[in-house]
Design an enzyme around this catalytic site. Sequence first.
Site, PDB file in Angstrom:
ATOM      1  N   ASN A  82     -12.854  -2.503  -1.293  1.00 24.33           N
ATOM      2  CA  ASN A  82     -12.212  -3.805  -1.088  1.00 24.33           C
ATOM      3  C   ASN A  82     -13.067  -4.556  -0.061  1.00 24.33           C
ATOM      4  OD1 ASN A  82     -10.580  -5.960  -0.512  1.00 24.33           O
ATOM      5  ND2 ASN A  82      -8.737  -4.748  -0.085  1.00 24.33           N
TER       6      ASN A  82
ATOM      7  N   ARG B  14     -11.527  -4.256  -5.760  1.00 24.60           N
ATOM      8  CA  ARG B  14     -10.371  -5.150  -5.703  1.00 24.60           C
ATOM      9  C   ARG B  14     -10.830  -6.602  -5.691  1.00 24.60           C
ATOM     10  NH1 ARG B  14      -7.465  -8.133  -1.212  1.00 24.60           N
ATOM     11  NH2 ARG B  14      -5.761  -8.963  -2.420  1.00 24.60           N
TER      12      ARG B  14
ATOM     13  N   HIS C 189      -0.899 -10.417  -5.163  1.00 26.70           N
ATOM     14  CA  HIS C 189      -0.288  -9.114  -4.830  1.00 26.70           C
ATOM     15  C   HIS C 189       0.107  -8.342  -6.095  1.00 26.70           C
ATOM     16  CE1 HIS C 189       1.337 -10.615  -0.646  1.00 26.70           C
ATOM     17  NE2 HIS C 189       0.114 -10.106  -0.541  1.00 26.70           N
TER      18      HIS C 189
ATOM     19  N   ARG D 247       1.681 -18.328   7.188  1.00 26.40           N
ATOM     20  CA  ARG D 247       1.766 -19.313   6.099  1.00 26.40           C
ATOM     21  C   ARG D 247       3.205 -19.798   5.954  1.00 26.40           C
ATOM     22  NH1 ARG D 247      -0.672 -15.353   1.954  1.00 26.40           N
ATOM     23  NH2 ARG D 247      -2.659 -14.919   2.955  1.00 26.40           N
TER      24      ARG D 247
ATOM     25  N   GLU E  27      -1.898   0.180  -3.441  1.00 33.42           N
ATOM     26  CA  GLU E  27      -2.775  -0.606  -4.317  1.00 33.42           C
ATOM     27  C   GLU E  27      -4.062   0.145  -4.634  1.00 33.42           C
ATOM     28  OE1 GLU E  27      -1.711  -3.456  -1.277  1.00 33.42           O
ATOM     29  OE2 GLU E  27      -2.355  -5.027  -2.652  1.00 33.42           O
TER      30      GLU E  27
END
Length: 396
Positions: free
Chosen positions: A7, A90, A179, A238, A383
């Site tokens: 990743n 990823r 996600h 956010r 993940e």
Amino acid sequence: MKILVVNAGSSSLKYQLFDMETETVLAKGLCERIGIDGALTHKRSGKPDYKCTDALPDHKAAIELVLKTLIDKELGVIKSVDEISAVGHRFAHGGEKLRASAVLGADEIAYLESIVELNPLHGPPAISGFKACKEVMPSINHVGVFDTSYYSDMEEKAYIYPIPYELYEQYRIRRYGFHGTSHRYVAGKAAELLGNKNAKIITCHLGNGSSITATVNGKAIDTSMGFTPQDGVPMGTRSGAIDPTVVTYIQKAKGISAEEADTILNKQSGLLGVSGISSDCRDVATAAEGGNKRAKLALDILVHNAKKIVGSYVAEMNGVDALVFTAGIGENDRELRAEICRDMSWLGIEMDEKANATCPRGEIADVTANGGKTKVFVIPTNEEYMIALDTLNLTK
Ligand code: AMP
């Protein structure tokens, strides 16, 4: 088969080496400060972490150091790089064309390069991480796993925004969802626990970034993140969903550029913006417990919005068989889980607050109240495992 999962971020590269026969992680770690100076942390179970500060001018140097460490006599877990059968990468964004995980060839990379404007933060480093790995390990397959691809089967009514259709045609402005690899993993686990692969499942990935996804028959039908990961639930920094006119209003009122408005909504909002304390949920919760009103308000807004999204997905699916909590907040913050589930019994969602308060960290837990129609699960996400599994399935 041994699968390396990579990743790559702009100045970092995370890795995990899986033995897929035993489904175990042999080693994992993180290269940081790539292009600045360089730092590696390498972890193996039962052994102390290894840290080094070799210079890492670019992603190629980082992956070379990772491979050197993986085969090192003392630190390593394999004898030769040849033991690695394939690499899984990823990618946050697969655009509209990469609808499923895929072996990466010239066409896939050309497409990923063509959509970097949709994904300016994550796209370029992920591509350069892939290129570095391909250069260093040219003879094995490299697979891309895309966070967006779980949402490829959503109906148009779920992904087309009610704005001029030409904006979709010209700029590909639509809901993509993010996600997805995490939601796919935990929804799959929940379906297994229910013994029903056709189940209606709502998965709440609540972390520094947060999203909620509705899954039916193993496919996502809606999700809270949209064109970018900015939409939906309020997050660490956010805002999540707000009236879009707030953006242009802030620009005019403060006389600032689009980029500056974007920074306010992406980096200075959410838990941090409302509490004025921190983007980290633990810090905000501690301040709220100490009587800080804005910290309490920040958490209340998060709970309020998460409940609204969960409720809307129950309506969309005409019911829900399982509600799942995952990621940093979802797996660890029992208070927030309890708050989200509170007063949802009319929808069939009832939590056993004692089971919720005592469920062990890092393990799957069923926290459904006795007689609760909807199962409530806490499921740690994984993940990297999902990326390794897709890589195995595409290359074995
Ligand atoms: P993630 O992005 O999944 O790593 O999640 C990060 C978020 O999880 C941060 O807001 C943390 O405060 C929160 N978090 C991590 N551990 C805990 C914990 N033990 N209790 C409450 N929140 C936690």
